[in-house]
Scaffold this motif. Structure first.
Motif, PDB file in Angstrom:
ATOM      1  N   GLU A 188       6.789   7.263  13.513  1.00  0.00           N
ATOM      2  CA  GLU A 188       5.882   8.605  12.984  1.00  0.00           C
ATOM      3  C   GLU A 188       7.109   8.496  11.411  1.00  0.00           C
ATOM      4  OE1 GLU A 188       5.251  13.379  13.407  1.00  0.00           O
ATOM      5  OE2 GLU A 188       7.440  12.928  13.699  1.00  0.00           O
ATOM      6  N   ARG A 189       5.961   8.923  10.240  1.00  0.00           N
ATOM      7  CA  ARG A 189       6.603   7.970   8.536  1.00  0.00           C
ATOM      8  C   ARG A 189       7.402   9.937   8.802  1.00  0.00           C
ATOM      9  NH1 ARG A 189       1.316   7.692   5.718  1.00  0.00           N
ATOM     10  NH2 ARG A 189       0.550   9.179   6.957  1.00  0.00           N
ATOM     11  N   ILE A 190       8.681   9.768   8.195  1.00  0.00           N
ATOM     12  CA  ILE A 190       9.586  10.557   7.708  1.00  0.00           C
ATOM     13  C   ILE A 190      10.584  10.637   6.575  1.00  0.00           C
ATOM     14  CG2 ILE A 190      10.583  10.761  10.423  1.00  0.00           C
ATOM     15  CD1 ILE A 190      12.597  10.062   9.961  1.00  0.00           C
ATOM     16  N   GLY A 191      10.488  11.708   6.389  1.00  0.00           N
ATOM     17  CA  GLY A 191      11.675  11.312   4.966  1.00  0.00           C
ATOM     18  C   GLY A 191      11.037  10.972   3.464  1.00  0.00           C
ATOM     19  N   VAL A 192      11.116  10.375   2.528  1.00  0.00           N
ATOM     20  CA  VAL A 192      10.216  10.293   1.151  1.00  0.00           C
ATOM     21  C   VAL A 192       9.871   8.706   1.806  1.00  0.00           C
ATOM     22  CG1 VAL A 192      10.428   9.837  -1.194  1.00  0.00           C
ATOM     23  CG2 VAL A 192      12.247  11.143  -0.533  1.00  0.00           C
ATOM     24  N   LYS A 240       1.082  -0.873   0.397  1.00  0.00           N
ATOM     25  CA  LYS A 240       0.441   0.018   0.211  1.00  0.00           C
ATOM     26  C   LYS A 240       0.805   1.217  -0.077  1.00  0.00           C
ATOM     27  CE  LYS A 240      -3.519   2.259   2.460  1.00  0.00           C
ATOM     28  NZ  LYS A 240      -4.200   1.966   3.555  1.00  0.00           N
ATOM     29  N   SER A 241       1.962   1.562   0.877  1.00  0.00           N
ATOM     30  CA  SER A 241       3.090   2.274   0.963  1.00  0.00           C
ATOM     31  C   SER A 241       4.319   2.315   1.763  1.00  0.00           C
ATOM     32  CB  SER A 241       1.945   3.588   1.396  1.00  0.00           C
ATOM     33  OG  SER A 241       2.328   3.294   2.940  1.00  0.00           O
ATOM     34  N   GLU A 242       5.447   2.438   1.591  1.00  0.00           N
ATOM     35  CA  GLU A 242       6.399   1.865   2.600  1.00  0.00           C
ATOM     36  C   GLU A 242       7.444   3.645   1.898  1.00  0.00           C
ATOM     37  OE1 GLU A 242       9.017   0.160  -0.715  1.00  0.00           O
ATOM     38  OE2 GLU A 242       8.403   0.436  -2.360  1.00  0.00           O
ATOM     39  N   GLY A 243       8.155   3.450   3.040  1.00  0.00           N
ATOM     40  CA  GLY A 243       9.130   4.442   3.761  1.00  0.00           C
ATOM     41  C   GLY A 243       9.277   4.721   4.992  1.00  0.00           C
ATOM     42  N   MET A 244      10.320   5.607   5.277  1.00  0.00           N
ATOM     43  CA  MET A 244      11.148   5.120   6.853  1.00  0.00           C
ATOM     44  C   MET A 244      10.139   5.838   7.309  1.00  0.00           C
ATOM     45  SD  MET A 244      14.862   6.571   7.507  1.00  0.00           S
ATOM     46  CE  MET A 244      15.933   6.093   6.246  1.00  0.00           C
ATOM     47  N   VAL A 245      10.729   4.944   8.888  1.00  0.00           N
ATOM     48  CA  VAL A 245      10.123   5.901   9.486  1.00  0.00           C
ATOM     49  C   VAL A 245      11.145   6.459  11.072  1.00  0.00           C
ATOM     50  CG1 VAL A 245       7.429   5.024   9.999  1.00  0.00           C
ATOM     51  CG2 VAL A 245       9.668   4.102  11.025  1.00  0.00           C
TER      52      VAL A 245
END
Length: 195
Positions: A139-143, A129-134
């Motif tokens: 908490e979601r951070i970055g691209v 569904k979605s992916e990135g850094m936490v």
């Protein structure tokens, strides 16, 4: 007498198999049950930049006992809650490597690599569904990159929690760039787990 001999032989075979399994590097899995208990937390609160006092909030606290090695934590209804590897460092159990977290139905909700802090959310069918850094608090951070149920990129841009900043690209269902939006400061809302 035959039953007693059978039990002794069975026990010896089990013991021999257990030792051989450990010698061959088979991963032992620790299983514990998740318990949810009511708890309270105190938070300091302020008004117009001035400290007013402490307020007590009721919360649900998750309790389970990890052990060093691979762990599976099960809900009381028998559905899996999480699985992954713990190590004991500095008097505490810490998560390392890839962990899998499941929703109330026992379906994979998201994975997180605790070495790289990359988190991937999934829809119930198992598609990204979605992916990135936490960060350490989740908490979601970055691209972050979000996907359509077909696996094609839906949107991509920088997040901080639920706020967007900088250039965001939006794609149609065929993967063609549809729109670009530049968010100044930390504005816009991405909603929960969505971009």
């Amino acid at each position: 007498m035959q039953t007693r001999i059978f039990l002794i032989v069975s026990g010896l075979l089990f013991l021999t198999f257990s030792v051989k399994s450990q010698e061959q590097g088979v991963t032992l899995i620790h299983v514990d049950t998740l318990k949810i208990v009511p708890d309270t937390i105190k938070r300091g609160e302020g008004l117009n930049g001035k400290f007013v006092g402490y307020r007590t909030y009721l919360v649900n606290k998750e309790i389970y006992q990890p052990k060093e090695g691979y762990n599976k934590i099960i809900r009381t209804d028998g559905k899996i809650y999480l699985e992954g590897k713990y190590v004991f460092i500095d008097s505490a159990y810490k998560r390392i490597g890839l962990f899998k977290f499941y929703n109330e139905k026992g379906i994979l909700d998201y994975t997180q690599d605790f070495n790289s802090d990359i988190r991937i959310y999934y829809v119930d069918s198992g598609v990204k569904k979605s992916e990135g850094m936490v960060n350490r608090s989740g908490e979601r951070i970055g691209v972050w990159v979000c996907y359509y149920p077909t696996g094609i990129i839906k949107s991509q841009g920088e997040l901080k929690g639920t706020l967007k900043k900088g250039l965001w690209k939006y794609f149609d269902k065929n993967g063609k760039l549809d729109n670009k939006v530049v968010y100044k400061d930390w504005t816009g809302s991405s909603g929960d787990k969505d971009c």
